[in-house]
Motif scaffolding. Structure first.
Motif, short mmCIF file in Angstrom:
data_model
loop_
_atom_site.label_atom_id
_atom_site.label_comp_id
_atom_site.label_asym_id
_atom_site.label_seq_id
_atom_site.Cartn_x
_atom_site.Cartn_y
_atom_site.Cartn_z
N LEU A 207 -13.22 -16.30 33.00
CA LEU A 207 -11.89 -16.27 33.95
C LEU A 207 -12.11 -15.34 35.12
N ILE A 208 -12.98 -14.24 35.33
CA ILE A 208 -13.33 -13.57 36.49
C ILE A 208 -14.31 -14.51 37.32
N GLY A 209 -15.20 -15.12 36.74
CA GLY A 209 -16.08 -16.05 37.41
C GLY A 209 -15.52 -17.28 37.96
N ARG A 210 -14.66 -17.87 37.28
CA ARG A 210 -14.16 -19.05 37.97
C ARG A 210 -13.14 -18.77 39.02
N ARG A 211 -12.30 -17.63 38.77
CA ARG A 211 -11.57 -17.21 40.04
C ARG A 211 -12.06 -16.50 41.25
N TYR B 193 3.49 -9.16 27.95
CA TYR B 193 2.80 -10.10 28.93
C TYR B 193 4.31 -10.55 29.90
N PHE B 194 4.17 -10.54 31.25
CA PHE B 194 5.18 -10.64 32.03
C PHE B 194 5.19 -12.23 32.31
N MET B 195 4.06 -12.39 32.97
CA MET B 195 3.73 -13.97 33.36
C MET B 195 2.12 -14.03 33.22
N TYR B 196 1.44 -15.04 32.88
CA TYR B 196 0.21 -15.54 33.02
C TYR B 196 -0.39 -14.87 31.71
N ALA B 197 -1.17 -15.64 31.12
CA ALA B 197 -1.98 -15.31 29.88
C ALA B 197 -0.84 -15.24 28.63
N GLU B 198 0.17 -15.34 28.99
CA GLU B 198 1.22 -15.21 27.66
C GLU B 198 0.95 -16.45 26.82
N TYR C 9 1.79 -28.05 39.99
CA TYR C 9 0.95 -27.03 39.82
C TYR C 9 0.72 -26.24 40.92
N GLU C 10 1.34 -25.57 41.04
CA GLU C 10 1.39 -24.70 42.61
C GLU C 10 0.20 -23.57 42.78
N LYS C 11 -0.09 -23.05 41.76
CA LYS C 11 -1.27 -21.94 41.77
C LYS C 11 -1.09 -20.81 42.41
N GLY C 12 0.32 -20.23 42.18
CA GLY C 12 0.85 -19.25 42.93
C GLY C 12 0.25 -17.94 43.17
N SER C 13 -0.76 -17.67 41.94
CA SER C 13 -1.43 -16.40 42.09
C SER C 13 -2.79 -16.65 43.15
N TYR C 14 -2.95 -17.85 43.49
CA TYR C 14 -4.12 -18.03 44.49
C TYR C 14 -3.31 -17.88 45.92
N LYS C 15 -2.25 -17.80 45.95
CA LYS C 15 -1.37 -17.79 47.30
C LYS C 15 -0.77 -16.54 47.64
N ASN C 16 -0.30 -15.73 46.65
CA ASN C 16 0.56 -14.64 46.62
C ASN C 16 -0.09 -13.43 46.02
N LYS C 17 -0.17 -12.33 46.66
CA LYS C 17 -0.75 -11.09 46.25
C LYS C 17 -0.18 -10.55 45.01
N HIS D 118 -1.20 -11.71 37.42
CA HIS D 118 -2.25 -12.49 36.85
C HIS D 118 -3.42 -11.68 36.37
N ILE D 119 -3.83 -10.73 37.05
CA ILE D 119 -4.78 -9.69 36.67
C ILE D 119 -4.52 -8.73 35.58
N GLN D 120 -3.06 -8.39 35.86
CA GLN D 120 -2.68 -7.38 34.50
C GLN D 120 -2.64 -8.13 33.20
N SER D 121 -2.20 -9.12 33.26
CA SER D 121 -1.86 -9.97 32.09
C SER D 121 -3.27 -10.24 31.47
N ILE D 122 -4.41 -10.75 32.17
CA ILE D 122 -5.49 -10.83 31.67
C ILE D 122 -6.34 -9.67 31.17
N ILE D 123 -6.09 -8.43 31.79
CA ILE D 123 -6.44 -7.26 31.23
C ILE D 123 -5.81 -7.14 29.88
N LYS D 124 -4.48 -7.29 29.77
CA LYS D 124 -3.85 -7.10 28.46
C LYS D 124 -4.16 -8.08 27.34
N TYR D 125 -4.50 -9.16 27.81
CA TYR D 125 -5.04 -10.35 26.83
C TYR D 125 -6.48 -9.65 26.22
N PHE D 126 -7.42 -9.38 27.27
CA PHE D 126 -8.65 -8.87 26.83
C PHE D 126 -8.85 -7.74 25.72
#
Length: 190
Positions: free
Chosen positions: A55-59, A112-117, A143-151, A157-165
């Motif tokens: 996830l980190i590498g591809r992003r 999870y709020f959004m992402y990784a849910e 497929y808007e890829k919102g997290s690529y455009k909006n901080k 997205h990052i918070q959700s990935i941390i929760k997932y791992f």
């Protein structure tokens, strides 16, 4: 039960076809149709269970050739997306779920709020039933890829990935390795 993004649309009887498939296969808890871009190109949304590097590498990896090679394996490009296959991670953009299985796993995890849910739900479903890609019907995903455009969305997205791992394991996750290996071996036999 169907969970889908607001940027999904389709023609034809997608729901009816997926229902028939689920009725014929009671061991399947989740099914995802082929997902395409408005241009008609396939979206590669069948994935192996991710490692942090996935996830980190591809992003954040700036080297396009690395990302392309990595995604070829992680998103199972080599399968051609032309056959029914059991996949450990299906996209949350269109989730067709067996209600009894959804109830058994307790639905979405409220942490999870959004992402990784979708990662988390699909993984839990996969522990008690099959999670299947069904390519014989398709839906279109803008497929808007919102997290690529909006901080702010990137932060979520990052918070959700941390929760997932934190939940499933960062580097020591034996279930992840076993499930990914089984997926690859099974698809190669198809």
């Amino acid at each position: 039960h169907v969970v889908l993004n607001p940027d999904i649309y389709w023609d034809g009887d997608v729901i009816g076809e997926l229902t028939k498939y689920m009725d014929r296969n009671p061991d399947v808890g989740q099914v995802m149709p082929k997902i395409i871009y408005p241009s008609g190109e396939t979206q590669y949304l069948c994935k192996l269970l991710p490692t942090p590097i996935d996830l980190i590498g591809r992003r954040f990896m700036p080297i396009r050739s690395y990302r392309k090679k990595h995604d070829y394996n992680y998103e199972l490009h080599w399968t051609n997306y032309d056959k029914i296959m059991e996949v450990p991670l299906l996209s949350g953009c269109f989730m067709f779920l067996r209600v009894s299985v959804l109830e058994k796993v307790g639905g979405f995890d409220d942490r999870y709020f959004m992402y990784a849910e979708d990662f988390d739900l699909c993984r839990r479903i996969g522990e008690i039933s099959k999670t299947v890609f069904y390519p014989f019907v398709s839906v279109t995903h803008v497929y808007e890829k919102g997290s690529y455009k909006n901080k702010k969305l990137l932060k979520y997205h990052i918070q959700s990935i941390i929760k997932y791992f934190n939940k499933w394991g960062w580097f020591f996750d034996t279930k992840r390795g076993a499930r990914n290996k089984k997926c690859i071996q099974t698809i190669k036999l198809l």
